[in-house]
Motif scaffolding. Sequence first.
Motif, mmCIF file in Angstrom:
data_model
loop_
_atom_site.group_PDB
_atom_site.id
_atom_site.type_symbol
_atom_site.label_atom_id
_atom_site.label_comp_id
_atom_site.label_asym_id
_atom_site.label_seq_id
_atom_site.Cartn_x
_atom_site.Cartn_y
_atom_site.Cartn_z
ATOM 1 N N ALA A 159 0.813 -1.222 0.000
ATOM 2 C CA ALA A 159 0.000 0.000 0.000
ATOM 3 C C ALA A 159 0.845 1.270 0.000
ATOM 4 O O ALA A 159 0.305 2.379 -0.081
ATOM 5 N N LYS A 160 2.167 1.121 0.137
ATOM 6 C CA LYS A 160 3.115 2.248 0.126
ATOM 7 C C LYS A 160 2.841 3.223 1.271
ATOM 8 O O LYS A 160 2.973 4.440 1.116
ATOM 9 N N THR A 161 2.458 2.665 2.426
ATOM 10 C CA THR A 161 2.187 3.513 3.584
ATOM 11 C C THR A 161 3.355 3.572 4.556
ATOM 12 O O THR A 161 3.331 4.349 5.505
ATOM 13 N N ASN A 162 4.360 2.755 4.332
ATOM 14 C CA ASN A 162 5.505 2.771 5.237
ATOM 15 C C ASN A 162 6.546 3.787 4.748
ATOM 16 O O ASN A 162 6.449 4.310 3.650
ATOM 17 N N LEU A 163 7.534 4.052 5.575
ATOM 18 C CA LEU A 163 8.584 5.022 5.249
ATOM 19 C C LEU A 163 9.918 4.304 5.190
ATOM 20 O O LEU A 163 10.308 3.611 6.135
ATOM 21 N N ARG A 164 10.617 4.456 4.067
ATOM 22 C CA ARG A 164 11.975 3.931 3.926
ATOM 23 C C ARG A 164 12.830 5.013 3.278
ATOM 24 O O ARG A 164 12.667 5.299 2.091
ATOM 25 N N LEU A 267 13.116 4.421 9.000
ATOM 26 C CA LEU A 267 12.127 3.384 8.747
ATOM 27 C C LEU A 267 10.890 3.673 9.579
ATOM 28 O O LEU A 267 10.992 3.948 10.780
ATOM 29 N N GLY A 268 9.726 3.615 8.939
ATOM 30 C CA GLY A 268 8.475 3.857 9.650
ATOM 31 C C GLY A 268 7.385 2.918 9.185
ATOM 32 O O GLY A 268 7.272 2.622 7.993
ATOM 33 N N PHE A 269 6.574 2.434 10.133
ATOM 34 C CA PHE A 269 5.471 1.529 9.803
ATOM 35 C C PHE A 269 4.510 1.484 10.990
ATOM 36 O O PHE A 269 4.826 1.958 12.093
ATOM 37 N N LYS A 270 3.340 0.910 10.756
ATOM 38 C CA LYS A 270 2.361 0.746 11.827
ATOM 39 C C LYS A 270 2.582 -0.599 12.523
ATOM 40 O O LYS A 270 2.738 -1.630 11.856
ATOM 41 N N GLN A 271 2.583 -0.576 13.853
ATOM 42 C CA GLN A 271 2.737 -1.807 14.614
ATOM 43 C C GLN A 271 1.609 -2.774 14.232
ATOM 44 O O GLN A 271 0.438 -2.404 14.228
ATOM 45 N N PRO A 272 1.929 -4.016 13.856
ATOM 46 C CA PRO A 272 0.933 -4.920 13.292
ATOM 47 C C PRO A 272 -0.283 -5.203 14.170
ATOM 48 O O PRO A 272 -1.376 -5.428 13.656
ATOM 49 N N THR A 273 -0.125 -5.188 15.486
ATOM 50 C CA THR A 273 -1.240 -5.511 16.370
ATOM 51 C C THR A 273 -1.974 -4.274 16.862
ATOM 52 O O THR A 273 -3.204 -4.204 16.830
ATOM 53 N N THR A 274 -1.247 -3.253 17.279
ATOM 54 C CA THR A 274 -1.876 -2.070 17.883
ATOM 55 C C THR A 274 -2.203 -0.988 16.866
ATOM 56 O O THR A 274 -3.041 -0.117 17.126
ATOM 57 N N GLY A 275 -1.535 -0.996 15.715
ATOM 58 C CA GLY A 275 -1.731 0.059 14.721
ATOM 59 C C GLY A 275 -0.973 1.333 15.029
ATOM 60 O O GLY A 275 -1.077 2.327 14.298
ATOM 61 N N GLU A 276 -0.201 1.345 16.114
ATOM 62 C CA GLU A 276 0.594 2.525 16.478
ATOM 63 C C GLU A 276 1.657 2.790 15.425
ATOM 64 O O GLU A 276 2.318 1.865 14.931
ATOM 65 N N GLN A 277 1.837 4.068 15.073
ATOM 66 C CA GLN A 277 2.877 4.441 14.125
ATOM 67 C C GLN A 277 4.236 4.394 14.814
ATOM 68 O O GLN A 277 4.442 5.024 15.860
ATOM 69 N N LEU A 278 5.171 3.642 14.245
ATOM 70 C CA LEU A 278 6.517 3.520 14.791
ATOM 71 C C LEU A 278 7.504 4.091 13.776
ATOM 72 O O LEU A 278 7.444 3.750 12.595
#
Length: 307
Positions: A159-164, A267-278
């Motif tokens: 979905a290209k929602t993460n940050l690299r 690097l940025g992504f949403k935590q798979p269980t909580t949905g928190e942005q990391l």
Amino acid sequence: MEIKEFTVVQKLRLDKLVAITEPTISRSQAKSAIEAGQITVDGQQVRPKDQPDLGATVHIALPDPQPIDLTPEDIPLDIVYEDADVIVVNKPQGMVVHPAPGHPNHTLVNALLAHSPLSQINGELRPGIVHRIDKDTSGLLMVAKNDHAHHSLSEQLQAKTNLREYLAIVHGNFKEDEGVIRAPLGRSPKDRKKQAVVADGRPAVTHFKVLERYGDYSLIACRLETGRTHQIRVHLAYIGHPVAGDPLYGPKRTLKGNGQFLHARELGFKQPTTGEQLDFTCPAPPIFQETVQRLRRQAGLPVDKAI
């Protein structure tokens, strides 16, 4: 060497046809074997997307697989973050991500297996690996500890929602301050070990921003919108600014180092269980920092700022 043959009885692109006819060969394996010339049609090398004529003979000659050792190894890891689902690791330059022919052990996966259970989505050879960075590229990598996390992280990549974001020292002085490279990538028709910009390649998009100029070299940040093999290295070479130190896509006269000066800084992504942005960042390795400081001094720029 394993040799097989079959006669074409339905019109399909070759990689799909091989995968359907030979259940032990996946479509991705078929594609790689076709591109390597190990699968031919009527004695002729073709492309994975070509559709052989009905009645044609497909010849498969696959080399015997090299033994791969997935034994956990007590190799030190620079773990930036870890929870029940994900590990974020700062991979050092020179370390291969997962076992493969030519690199059967001493990889990041071998080290991770000694530290934690990993997801099995990618099978036995790439447990936990959601995305990769090249052997001589340093920096941040996210690793899935379970299948739920792997699915979530893979969907974010799609979905290209993460940050690299990467740092790179490149050849030449940019006229523009920032830009976007949109050029499809695929295996080079001239050198099967390289990727290239090709008309029928997979879509690839790289955003770049110039951070500092040193005359013959520049420091830039690159943000990946897609994640093709060698994407940043090929895209930058394509626009005339190859990554310094790159033995595959760059010039012979370049900066001395341990391979390409390319570092996965953010690097940025949403935590798979909580949905928190990391979101995570890590500084470039010492040889990268030292090279930037030297280039700054030569260009008369301040040298007290770390990268």
